[in-house]
Design an enzyme around this catalytic site. Structure first.
Site, PDB file in Angstrom:
ATOM      1  N   SER A 122      37.715  43.909  38.709  1.00 36.61           N
ATOM      2  CA  SER A 122      37.535  42.458  38.773  1.00 36.61           C
ATOM      3  C   SER A 122      37.176  42.025  40.183  1.00 36.61           C
ATOM      4  O   SER A 122      37.548  42.684  41.170  1.00 36.61           O
ATOM      5  CB  SER A 122      38.838  41.774  38.334  1.00 36.61           C
ATOM      6  OG  SER A 122      38.818  40.395  38.629  1.00 36.61           O
ATOM      7  N   TYR A 146      47.216  40.557  40.062  1.00 35.58           N
ATOM      8  CA  TYR A 146      46.153  41.150  39.254  1.00 35.58           C
ATOM      9  C   TYR A 146      45.121  41.848  40.137  1.00 35.58           C
ATOM     10  O   TYR A 146      44.739  43.001  39.886  1.00 35.58           O
ATOM     11  CB  TYR A 146      45.492  40.052  38.422  1.00 35.58           C
ATOM     12  CG  TYR A 146      44.342  40.499  37.564  1.00 35.58           C
ATOM     13  CD1 TYR A 146      44.535  41.344  36.474  1.00 35.58           C
ATOM     14  CD2 TYR A 146      43.036  40.058  37.821  1.00 35.58           C
ATOM     15  CE1 TYR A 146      43.465  41.743  35.669  1.00 35.58           C
ATOM     16  CE2 TYR A 146      41.979  40.449  37.022  1.00 35.58           C
ATOM     17  CZ  TYR A 146      42.198  41.290  35.952  1.00 35.58           C
ATOM     18  OH  TYR A 146      41.142  41.673  35.160  1.00 35.58           O
TER      19      TYR A 146
END
Length: 319
Positions: A122, A146
């Site tokens: 990501s 994350y």
């Protein structure tokens, strides 16, 4: 030979399975694939005699060892706890995003056959001070759980590839918009919600400033790029196997202009603005533009415009 798709019951995973089957039918895969296995908490919705589902916990090493064997040509590792969920539950995020990734790599290593290993990362791996356009070699400095765990996964996967245990392709995904369905736990979920809901006559709230830059890609383009990452030879990528997948740089204000162009003023009027500090702290730490010239030369694609992505969603799910 088979391909394993973790998260194969999810929105992205089910589409990747379908695209892999289409690539097989068109003769675009370099290996003859007889089976695609979905590994997820529920069965995949893809209906095809070549598709099977393994239902279970991605972090269970015994399950992984039973599923990943010498017949595995490629593993597409899409399963993850998303950005918002990772901030709320650190332990679950670590278990799925770090521990399960390590266990899956170990299962692949145990086969001795060096399967291709696609890892979806990501743009959340970036943070701190960044240039207007992020180059390929910018160091990661995540500002979220994350992002930190995805950065750890990148290093793990790349080193397993360097050691010859797997043949890695690490793809940092843009924010995907417009996603069908309902909102998920991603901090970027609003990037679909402020388009999807108004086009279907529902109100939506924009939680970030209109000048916020977003790095976006349509679902169809992301899926095509992931399958392309599986098909190309790893040597084309180089020793550092991380790729910033192509997207387009769009401000939230420009996204809403595209909404108006497709859905009219009545759709735009359904979007209100109420900033959310938790979402802002995550999303505003992400870069909004990337240098992807080399990645485009490798055959990856980008959308022509965000308005095209909005029209794509409208034609498929609304019209």
């Amino acid at each position: 030979m088979k391909i394993i798709v973790t998260g194969g019951a999810g929105f992205l995973g089910s589409r990747v399975i379908s695209e892999l089957l289409a690539a097989q039918d068109a003769g675009h895969l370099p290996q003859q694939i007889t089976e695609v296995v979905s590994l997820d908490l529920t069965e995949t919705s893809v209906q095809d005699p070549r598709v099977s589902s393994v239902v279970g916990d991605i972090a269970d090493p015994e399950l992984l060892r039973r599923t990943v064997d010498e017949d595995t040509w490629a593993i597409c590792h899409l399963a993850a706890v998303l950005s918002g969920g990772s901030e709320e539950d650190f332990d679950l995020s670590h278990r799925v995003n770090v521990h399960a990734t390590h266990q899956l790599l170990e299962a692949a290593r145990a086969t001795g056959s060096r399967p291709r290993f696609l890892f979806t990362s990501s743009i959340a791996v970036f943070g701190g001070e960044m240039p207007e356009t992020v180059p390929e070699n910018l160091a990661t400095q995540p500002d979220s759980t994350y992002g930190a765990f995805k950065a750890m996964g990148e290093l793990l996967v790349n080193d397993y590839s360097r050691k010859g245990f797997v043949d890695a392709r690490i793809c940092r995904l843009p924010t995907i918009s417009v996603r069908p369905g309902r909102p998920n736990s991603a901090a970027s979920s609003f990037a679909s919600g402020i388009i999807r809901e108004p086009l279907q006559g529902e109100a939506s709230v924009c939680p970030v400033p209109l000048e916020t830059r977003m790095w976006l890609s349509s679902p169809n383009t992301v899926v095509a790029n992931l399958v392309h990452a599986v098909t190309i030879e790893g040597e084309q990528i180089g020793r550092w196997r991380v790729l910033n997948l192509p997207g387009i740089c769009v401000t939230v204000g420009e996204m809403l202009e595209s909404l108006t162009a497709v859905g009219g003023q009545q759709a735009r009027d359904l979007v209100t603005h109420q900033e959310d500090e938790r979402i802002k702290s995550i999303v505003l730490s992400w870069p909004g533009d990337f240098d992807v010239d080399r990645v485009l030369e490798l055959g990856f694609a980008r959308d022509d415009s965000f308005e095209d992505a909005v029209r794509q969603f409208h034609q498929e799910f609304v019209a």
